[in-house]
Every structure is written in structure tokens, then in C-alpha cells.
Write an enzyme that holds these catalytic residues in place. Structure first.
Site, PDB file in Angstrom:
ATOM      1  N   CYS A 263      22.621   2.519  22.108  1.00  0.00           N
ATOM      2  CA  CYS A 263      21.205   2.359  22.480  1.00  0.00           C
ATOM      3  C   CYS A 263      20.528   3.714  22.561  1.00  0.00           C
ATOM      4  O   CYS A 263      19.374   3.861  22.168  1.00  0.00           O
ATOM      5  CB  CYS A 263      21.105   1.611  23.808  1.00  0.00           C
ATOM      6  SG  CYS A 263      22.136   2.309  25.096  1.00  0.00           S
TER       7      CYS A 263
ATOM      8  N   GLU B  95      18.673  -3.570  30.443  1.00  0.00           N
ATOM      9  CA  GLU B  95      19.017  -2.333  29.724  1.00  0.00           C
ATOM     10  C   GLU B  95      18.928  -2.667  28.244  1.00  0.00           C
ATOM     11  O   GLU B  95      19.855  -3.251  27.679  1.00  0.00           O
ATOM     12  CB  GLU B  95      20.447  -1.908  30.080  1.00  0.00           C
ATOM     13  CG  GLU B  95      20.659  -1.594  31.549  1.00  0.00           C
ATOM     14  CD  GLU B  95      20.097  -0.249  31.946  1.00  0.00           C
ATOM     15  OE1 GLU B  95      19.695   0.522  31.062  1.00  0.00           O
ATOM     16  OE2 GLU B  95      20.051   0.019  33.155  1.00  0.00           O
TER      17      GLU B  95
ATOM     18  N   GLU C 223      14.180  -0.276  16.026  1.00  0.00           N
ATOM     19  CA  GLU C 223      15.476   0.351  16.277  1.00  0.00           C
ATOM     20  C   GLU C 223      16.390   0.100  15.073  1.00  0.00           C
ATOM     21  O   GLU C 223      16.554  -1.053  14.663  1.00  0.00           O
ATOM     22  CB  GLU C 223      16.098  -0.266  17.542  1.00  0.00           C
ATOM     23  CG  GLU C 223      17.448   0.313  17.898  1.00  0.00           C
ATOM     24  CD  GLU C 223      18.090  -0.362  19.115  1.00  0.00           C
ATOM     25  OE1 GLU C 223      18.009  -1.607  19.234  1.00  0.00           O
ATOM     26  OE2 GLU C 223      18.681   0.355  19.934  1.00  0.00           O
TER      27      GLU C 223
ATOM     28  N   GLY D 160      21.287  -5.382  26.278  1.00  0.00           N
ATOM     29  CA  GLY D 160      21.233  -5.974  24.939  1.00  0.00           C
ATOM     30  C   GLY D 160      19.907  -5.691  24.278  1.00  0.00           C
ATOM     31  O   GLY D 160      19.237  -4.706  24.597  1.00  0.00           O
TER      32      GLY D 160
END
Ligand code: NAP
Length: 457
Positions: free
Chosen positions: A263, A229, A360, A207
Site C-alpha cells: 500500500c 487501512e 493505484e 484492503g
């Protein structure tokens, strides 16, 4: 209003909502999975291979319905959903076939006696997962731990509850022991209590930094092993000698697969100056040919984002970037729809001072940077709080491998965009987290490497 809701981001309809799991059921689930761990301790990993194969078969048999559930819940293209189901089945097959061998005792050469270490289960693992790959995220934790002998309790993202229930049902119906995978609809405070429970051996979270740091803190406080992760701001480096065809192929969906909500999506495209215009031209062509539409329709190539709030968040981030001097090189025309579509955008002129430089952007936004040479490319690539994946496009493989060695990322792919496969480790460094999922490394994440040494002689 229920926390766990399926809302179709294409139609904005609420498909389903689910009550929180009662405290009684939470307790029963922990007890059941812990009892299963104690039973599995007396059985070999190979004894579960057959069931894991059944689970793979069942995933394939239910491919269409599983894919439809995911697409309706979070909007991804149906073709991508079907591929995700296939990937999950392959992950199950992989661990069913190779897991038992990887868990064999390992001999340790020493003059002190006959030594080896066992690879044993540690107990119940809590998997806290995000919505972007509703099924894959579950199976990359579940399948290896099933073979190891660690039952999994699942806390999935609030917006993909139907996928969570479907996964649980598939595992149960395939003949797995009761408690192998149990879904829980819980709030954060209950989650903290579960992590603190002494019957929970470890926590695997995929997440954001927000979710990761909170769950890692609780795990740390309770001395529970964890894998994290987390997000990425992956560089995609184009060198002067990149092959044009390879470059086009790699760019084709590097930033738009899963509507850019990956991601490891190639978020920062870093181009050596003599190829800069070519990359911009390629990207504009790719973006302008996308066709927004119903993600259940196989001819649609641009899916909505997973939710209206995700769309609003990304719009705000892009606006902040523009206000701070970023140039909009390209923006897809207005999309006449109330769905959560985000107009694919190319941004350039992003300076270090720009607030999004180190953020991001979770959607179809390509940030393109022009650099003098490969040294500057590496410097820029590493100037990030994240360190998940990276790509290098070059005809000179030796040079690309040397540059890969200089990148501060958990994964580097040469002449392709991001990838994932059951046999390859997945994970990052820096704020992208720690630990690995998949491959033998992922299988060992929650294993007790117990030393046994015979010193009688
Ligand atoms: P998220 O908000 O962190 O949610 C992930 C999971 O953590 C969800 O189940 C969420 O539950 C839970 N969570 C969030 N905050 C929490 C807290 N304070 N306490 C306890 N649990 C909490 O992440 P997301 O927005 O769903 O997912 C997108 C992110 O995941 C992106 O940053 C992406 O890059 C990253 N990601 C990383 C990988 C990788 O392998 N490195 C793979 C896929 C995605 P709720 O839904 O109930 O809030």
C-alpha cells in the site's frame, strides 16, 4: 468451486481449498470470543503479556514453515516472508512489554473533582484482511487487541487461507485462551451479518477502497467503530539536494519490494528537474538487474504477482495509461514463464487527464514525474485521492520537515522509502482510510476511554 483457495502464482498449482465455515461454527465462534471478552474484563492486560511473548517465540520457531506457506500462497520472495514473520514476532514482543503500561488510567486535571479515564476493552473485533502481507496484517490487529482484552475474529483474503489457519494455530498452541483469534472462511453476506451482530464491537479492515467502503458502510449502519487501512498512491519526492547514495539506496526496492504490491510502495516518483535523468537512470539499472525465478529460491529478486488475475488487471491499467499518452521509459524483457510475473515498467509523461493519474497500480510500475521545484512537487503529491505514505529525499532536513508538514498523507519518511515498526503509527487520510494501526494510537483504536470522576468533595 471453493472461494478460499491457495493457488501458487509461481506454479499455478492449487495447493489447498477450504469450505466455507458453517453458520453453526460462525455462531459458536462469535459466542466463544464474546464469552472470552467477558472473562478478560476481570483480568489485567499484564496477565496476557506472558502468552503474547509465547506467541512471539512460537512465530520465530515456526519461521521457515510460516514463510514457506506465505510464499507458496501469494508468491512473495522467501527472504521477505521470513522478515515478515520476524516483524510479527517483534509486534507481539512490543505489545507484551509496553501494552500494559499504555493502558494505565490517565489522570485528568480539573477543578471539579478527582478525575481520570480508564482504558478498557470494548469487545470482539472483526479483522478483515488482505493477502499482500498475510501474517503481518493479522498481527498488527491481533497483538494490540489481545493485550487490550478484545478477542479477534479473522476474515482473511480468499487467496491466503493457509496463512490464516497457520496464524490461528500458532496463537492456540502458544497457550492463548480459546477464542483469542478465530479464523472464519465466510462470504460477504455472512460477513455483513457478523458485523451486525451486537456481540461484535468493532471492525478493522485493511484492503482496497472497494472492500473498505462496503465494510465501513455495514459498520456505520450498525454504529460500530471501524478503522480503515486502504490503498495508496504514495509520492516519493526527490529534491535537488538529494544525496546520490541515499537516493540509490532508497530507490533500490521502493517500487519492487513485495513485487510492488505494498500500500505504501513509492508509486509516484516526483523529481525536481535537475535530478530527473539521474533518477530514470538509477531506476532502469535497478529494474534491469532483477532476477525473476522461484520465490522460494533465496537468489530470486523478482517475484510473481499474487495471482494471474492481478497480473491481468495491472496489464490492463498500464495499457490504458499508454493509450492515454504515457511513455514507456523502460520495460523489463519478456519473461519466459507461465507464472504471474509482471515485467517491471517505468512510465513517464502521465498527464492529469490520464485515467491512471489518480489510480493505484499494484505491482512493479514506477510512474516518474518531472517538476520545476519543490512547490510543484508538493502540489503534485497532494493532487491525489489517496493520502497514505510519502517520502522526501533531501540533505536539508529542516526543509524536508517543512515540506512534510505540507503533505496530505498519514506518514512521511525522510531519506528512506516506506517503513513500518511496532512503535510507529500506520495509516492514512482521504481515500487511504482512517484510524491508525500499531504504536500507542493503534492500541487505543478499540479502547473505551471511560471517564471516572469523584465529585464528593
Ligand atoms: P480487498 O479486495 O479490499 O480485500 C481486503 C479484504 O476485504 C479481503 O479479506 C476481502 O475478502 C475483503 N473484501 C473485499 N471486498 C469486500 C466486500 N465487498 N465486502 C466484504 N469484504 C470484502 O483488497 P485486496 O485487493 O485484497 O488488497 C490490496 C489493497 O489493500 C490495496 O489497495 C492496498 O493498497 C491495500 N492495503 C492497504 C494497507 C494499509 O495499511 N493502508 C496495507 C496493505 C494493503 P476476499 O478476499 O474474500 O474478497
Amino acid at each position: 468451486m471453493s472461494k478460499y483457495q491457495s493457488i501458487n502464482p509461481y506454479t499455478n498449482e492449487t495447493i489447498a481449498q477450504y469450505d466455507l465455515t458453517s453458520q453453526k461454527k460462525v455462531e459458536e465462534s462469535i459466542a466463544l470470543s464474546h464469552a472470552l471478552y467477558r472473562k478478560w474484563r476481570h483480568e489485567s492486560p499484564a496477565s496476557r503479556s506472558y502468552t503474547l511473548k509465547n506467541i512471539a517465540d512460537s512465530l520465530r520457531k515456526n519461521k521457515n514453515n510460516l514463510a514457506k506457506t506465505m510464499t507458496q500462497e501469494m508468491g512473495k520472495l522467501i527472504t521477505e516472508s521470513k522478515a515478515e514473520v520476524e516483524l510479527c514476532a517483534n509486534i507481539c514482543d512490543y505489545y507484551a512489554e509496553h501494552g500494559p503500561q499504555m493502558l494505565k488510567p490517565v489522570e485528568l486535571p480539573t477543578a471539579l473533582g478527582q478525575a481520570y479515564y480508564l482504558k478498557k476493552a470494548t469487545g470482539v473485533i472483526l479483522a478483515c484482511e488482505p493477502w499482500n502481507f498475510p501474517l503481518y496484517q493479522i498481527f498488527r490487529v491481533f497483538a494490540p487487541n489481545f493485550i487490550v482484552g478484545n478477542p479477534v475474529l479473522l476474515k482473511h483474503a480468499h487467496n491466503v487461507p493457509s496463512s490464516a489457519l497457520f496464524a490461528e494455530k500458532i496463537v492456540k498452541r502458544s497457550g492463548a485462551d480459546e477464542g483469542s483469534l478465530l479464523n472464519l472462511f465466510v462470504d460477504y453476506s455472512t460477513l455483513d451479518k457478523i458485523i451486525s451482530d451486537k456481540r461484535i464491537a468493532g471492525v478493522a479492515l485493511t484492503g482496497s477502497e472497494r472492500g473498505g467502503s462496503s465494510v465501513a458502510m455495514t459498520a456505520g449502519k450498525n454504529l460500530k467503530k471501524s478503522t480503515m487501512e486502504l490503498g495508496g498512491n504514495d509520492p516519493f519526492i526527490v529534491l535537488s539536494d538529494a544525496d546520490s547514495k541515499t537516493l540509490k539506496r532508497c530507490l533500490a526496492d521502493a517500487r519492487t519490494f513485495n513485487s510492488g504490491q505494498v500500500c505504501t510502495s513509492s508509486k509516484r516518483i516526483i523529481v525536481v528537474k535537475d535530478r530527473y535523468q539521474e533518477v530514470l537512470t538509477d531506476l532502469k539499472e535497478i529494474f534491469s538487474h532483477l532476477r525473476p525465478g522461484n520465490p522460494l529460491d533465496e537468489s530470486t529478486t523478482l517475484a510473481p504477482l499474487n495471482s494471474q488475475s492481478a497480473k491481468e488487471k495491472l496489464e490492463k491499467q498500464v495499457q490504458v495509461a499508454i493509450n492515454a499518452g504515457a511513455k514507456v521509459e523502460y520495460q523489463y524483457p519478456e519473461i519466459d514463464s507461465s507464472a504471474a510475473f509482471f515485467r517491471p515498467t517505468i512510465l513517464t509523461n502521465i498527464k492529469k487527464e490520464n485515467p491512471i493519474y489518480d489510480e493505484e497500480l499494484f505491482g512493479p510500475v514506477a510512474e516518474v514525474f518531472c517538476v520545476e521545484d519543490e512547490d510543484e512537487a508538493i502540489e503534485l503529491a497532494n493532487d491525489s485521492s489517496f493520502g497514505l505514505g510519502s517520502s522526501i529525499i533531501s540533505c536539508n532536513i529542516g526543509k524536508a520537515q517543512d515540506l512534510a508538514q505540507q503533505l496530505e498523507t498519514g506518514m512521511t519518511v525522510i531519506n528512506s522509502r516506506w517503513i513500518t515498526a511496532p512503535e510507529l503509527p500506520f495509516g492514512g487520510v482521504k481515500k487511504s482510510g482512517y484510524g491508525r494501526e500499531l504504536s500507542e494510537l493503534g492500541l487505543n483504536a478499540f479502547v473505551n476511554e471511560q471517564l471516572v470522576i469523584d465529585m464528593s468533595k
